[in-house]
Write a protein that holds these residues in place. Sequence first.
Motif, short mmCIF file in Angstrom:
data_model
loop_
_atom_site.label_atom_id
_atom_site.label_comp_id
_atom_site.label_asym_id
_atom_site.label_seq_id
_atom_site.Cartn_x
_atom_site.Cartn_y
_atom_site.Cartn_z
N ASP A 167 41.73 -30.79 129.73
CA ASP A 167 41.90 -31.44 128.44
C ASP A 167 41.35 -30.63 127.26
O ASP A 167 41.01 -31.20 126.22
CB ASP A 167 41.20 -32.81 128.44
N HIS A 212 50.69 -31.44 125.27
CA HIS A 212 49.39 -31.76 125.88
C HIS A 212 49.01 -30.73 126.95
O HIS A 212 48.16 -29.86 126.72
CB HIS A 212 49.42 -33.18 126.47
N CYS A 249 42.96 -29.12 125.31
CA CYS A 249 43.92 -29.35 124.23
C CYS A 249 43.39 -30.36 123.20
O CYS A 249 43.90 -30.45 122.08
CB CYS A 249 45.24 -29.86 124.79
N LYS A 250 42.34 -31.12 123.57
CA LYS A 250 41.80 -32.14 122.67
C LYS A 250 40.74 -31.59 121.71
O LYS A 250 40.21 -32.34 120.89
CB LYS A 250 41.21 -33.29 123.50
#
Length: 205
Positions: A96, A134, A98-99
Amino acid sequence: MNGTRDPKADFLTIYKDIRRPGADKLLAWLKSTDFFTAPAGAKHHGAHAGGLAVHSLNVWNRLREITLRDTIDGKAILDLTPETNETVAILALLHDVCKVGVYHLEPGRWRNPETGRWEDHQEYKFRDPFPLGHGEKSLFLITKYMALTEEEALAIRWHMGAYDAAARSDLRDLSAAMAMTPWVWCLQEADMCATYIDEREAADV
């Protein structure tokens, strides 16, 4: 994961399992971002400061359990090999990334269920300065610093499973990826368990 521990310290300890070239540069980049203070989401699981790191640790814990449970030959084993430990750490801790930099605290309003009145508060708003997708974005950010195996790349790309926008329109690529390597569905399972069991229970405490 135990909520009384320091998520960043736990993350850094587990990250030591990642020994391939570029891992140190990737970690230095993570430390330069809001990764360890960011939420995992704006409204649902992990919607609090540090939620992203906690979620990553929860996924690591679940993925390690799943990997120990689902050995290829079906035989009980006492521990994972260094290579498998590395893959588990990569998939769980980095799926994650990408967050990073997409959740921003801003003034908001919510209706107090006890009074029925709207009250001012701070809430996270999602704004992605680099809307690549995502799983795709996580892949891009990781491989700027460190190479992934093909199986790791497939697992991170498709870790959203049926919730992925591409999968909702055509499941063929997701199905093909799951058929190619169990890491794809193992990471999906770990992510769902972390989100809907570990983090839901934590929110209810």
